[in-house]
Motif scaffolding. Structure first.
Motif, PDB file in Angstrom:
ATOM      1  N   UNK A   4     -15.890   1.702  -5.076  1.00  0.00           N
ATOM      2  CA  UNK A   4     -15.738   2.655  -6.178  1.00  0.00           C
ATOM      3  C   UNK A   4     -16.933   2.692  -7.122  1.00  0.00           C
ATOM      4  N   UNK A   5     -17.557   1.538  -7.391  1.00  0.00           N
ATOM      5  CA  UNK A   5     -18.699   1.523  -8.295  1.00  0.00           C
ATOM      6  C   UNK A   5     -19.877   2.283  -7.699  1.00  0.00           C
ATOM      7  N   UNK A   6     -20.037   2.234  -6.356  1.00  0.00           N
ATOM      8  CA  UNK A   6     -21.090   3.006  -5.699  1.00  0.00           C
ATOM      9  C   UNK A   6     -20.829   4.500  -5.856  1.00  0.00           C
ATOM     10  N   UNK A   7     -19.566   4.886  -5.716  1.00  0.00           N
ATOM     11  CA  UNK A   7     -19.197   6.302  -5.862  1.00  0.00           C
ATOM     12  C   UNK A   7     -19.466   6.777  -7.283  1.00  0.00           C
ATOM     13  N   UNK A   8     -19.112   5.951  -8.256  1.00  0.00           N
ATOM     14  CA  UNK A   8     -19.347   6.314  -9.652  1.00  0.00           C
ATOM     15  C   UNK A   8     -20.834   6.473  -9.913  1.00  0.00           C
ATOM     16  N   UNK A   9     -21.637   5.537  -9.379  1.00  0.00           N
ATOM     17  CA  UNK A   9     -23.089   5.605  -9.582  1.00  0.00           C
ATOM     18  C   UNK A   9     -23.667   6.887  -8.983  1.00  0.00           C
ATOM     19  N   UNK A  10     -23.199   7.273  -7.795  1.00  0.00           N
ATOM     20  CA  UNK A  10     -23.726   8.484  -7.157  1.00  0.00           C
ATOM     21  C   UNK A  10     -23.295   9.739  -7.919  1.00  0.00           C
ATOM     22  N   UNK A  11     -22.089   9.720  -8.472  1.00  0.00           N
ATOM     23  CA  UNK A  11     -21.632  10.855  -9.264  1.00  0.00           C
ATOM     24  C   UNK A  11     -22.448  10.981 -10.554  1.00  0.00           C
ATOM     25  N   UNK A  62     -34.442  13.424  -6.339  1.00  0.00           N
ATOM     26  CA  UNK A  62     -33.558  12.388  -6.855  1.00  0.00           C
ATOM     27  C   UNK A  62     -32.090  12.748  -6.637  1.00  0.00           C
ATOM     28  N   UNK A  63     -31.783  14.037  -6.699  1.00  0.00           N
ATOM     29  CA  UNK A  63     -30.394  14.456  -6.480  1.00  0.00           C
ATOM     30  C   UNK A  63     -29.953  14.128  -5.051  1.00  0.00           C
ATOM     31  N   UNK A  64     -30.844  14.330  -4.088  1.00  0.00           N
ATOM     32  CA  UNK A  64     -30.518  13.995  -2.700  1.00  0.00           C
ATOM     33  C   UNK A  64     -30.470  12.484  -2.478  1.00  0.00           C
ATOM     34  N   UNK A  65     -31.376  11.753  -3.125  1.00  0.00           N
ATOM     35  CA  UNK A  65     -31.469  10.303  -2.894  1.00  0.00           C
ATOM     36  C   UNK A  65     -30.431   9.505  -3.668  1.00  0.00           C
ATOM     37  N   UNK A  66     -30.118   9.930  -4.886  1.00  0.00           N
ATOM     38  CA  UNK A  66     -29.238   9.142  -5.747  1.00  0.00           C
ATOM     39  C   UNK A  66     -27.906   9.816  -6.053  1.00  0.00           C
ATOM     40  N   UNK A  67     -27.782  11.097  -5.716  1.00  0.00           N
ATOM     41  CA  UNK A  67     -26.557  11.819  -6.022  1.00  0.00           C
ATOM     42  C   UNK A  67     -25.460  11.592  -4.994  1.00  0.00           C
ATOM     43  N   UNK A  68     -24.328  12.224  -5.232  1.00  0.00           N
ATOM     44  CA  UNK A  68     -23.184  12.089  -4.341  1.00  0.00           C
ATOM     45  C   UNK A  68     -23.464  12.780  -3.013  1.00  0.00           C
ATOM     46  N   UNK A  69     -23.026  12.170  -1.918  1.00  0.00           N
ATOM     47  CA  UNK A  69     -23.265  12.723  -0.576  1.00  0.00           C
ATOM     48  C   UNK A  69     -22.013  12.546   0.273  1.00  0.00           C
ATOM     49  N   UNK A  70     -21.306  13.638   0.485  1.00  0.00           N
ATOM     50  CA  UNK A  70     -20.100  13.609   1.309  1.00  0.00           C
ATOM     51  C   UNK A  70     -20.466  13.853   2.771  1.00  0.00           C
ATOM     52  N   UNK A 179     -25.666   2.716   3.713  1.00  0.00           N
ATOM     53  CA  UNK A 179     -25.466   2.625   5.159  1.00  0.00           C
ATOM     54  C   UNK A 179     -24.179   1.889   5.506  1.00  0.00           C
ATOM     55  N   UNK A 180     -23.791   0.918   4.699  1.00  0.00           N
ATOM     56  CA  UNK A 180     -22.571   0.166   4.954  1.00  0.00           C
ATOM     57  C   UNK A 180     -22.703  -0.728   6.172  1.00  0.00           C
ATOM     58  N   UNK A 181     -21.574  -1.175   6.683  1.00  0.00           N
ATOM     59  CA  UNK A 181     -21.566  -2.114   7.804  1.00  0.00           C
ATOM     60  C   UNK A 181     -21.775  -1.436   9.151  1.00  0.00           C
TER      61      UNK A 181
END
Length: 198
Positions: A4-11, A62-70, A179-181
């Protein structure tokens, strides 16, 4: 599933970039209207116009690199290449985007974070190549002189890194999380290249 903290950061990243792109775009549009009105192009005018264009490209980057990506979102490789060309034009680092086609936005996000990681090694300038081989991304920095920070690169290997991470190196923390696991980061280095594959 991102923490969740990663999602918040990207938002937060998306929100900041979204709110910044409008006023920067308004400056660029205003300059274009002034030019159409017949205002002479002075050196000062050209400097402001170039700065506005560069700022707009960097915010999109920066929006592509640090923003939300579904996962369902798609990004044109040509659009990314155009943004990078505008960001790095007239600088000491050349960008060679070789990935053709459209890509899922999370993959592009990871590729741009990896690009920022390899850029860290280019202390005196050089060239960055971004390529796609099947399902794998290859991001490689090339230069006669490279200086990768071992402590930061340890983070990509899953090893402990430095206690304090400077803001300019946040990409080394973010890339493994993005990238995750399910994706393994592979690092390859020579005297004149550093490469990230995933």
């Amino acid at each position: 599933m991102p923490h969740p903290s990663d999602k918040i950061a990207s938002l937060i990243g998306s929100r900041i970039c979204h709110d910044l792109i409008s006023p920067v775009g308004a400056v660029a549009n205003g300059l274009e209207l002034l030019e159409l009105s017949g205002l002479p192009k002075s050196p000062e005018f050209s400097l402001v116009a170039e700065s506005a264009g560069h700022a707009s490209a960097r915010i999109q980057y920066f929006r592509l690199a640090f923003g939300d990506a579904e996962p369902g979102q798609v990004v044109s490789g040509q659009a990314v290449a155009d943004i990078l060309a505008a960001v790095y034009e007239a600088g000491r680092i050349g960008i060679d985007w070789q990935a053709e086609g459209d890509f899922a936005r999370p993959g592009v996000k990871a590729a741009l974070l990896a690009l920022m990681c390899v850029e860290q090694a280019l202390v005196a300038g050089g060239r960055i190549v971004v390529a796609r081989d099947g399902a794998r991304w290859h991001i490689r920095a090339e230069a006669d002189r490279l200086s990768p920070d071992p402590a930061l690169w340890n983070l990509l290997r899953g090893a402990p890194g430095p206690e304090a991470i400077p803001p300019a190196a946040v990409q080394f923390l973010l890339l493994p999380h993005v990238l995750g696991d399910h994706a393994k980061i592979e690092l390859q280095t020579t005297e004149e290249t550093v490469e990230i594959l995933f």
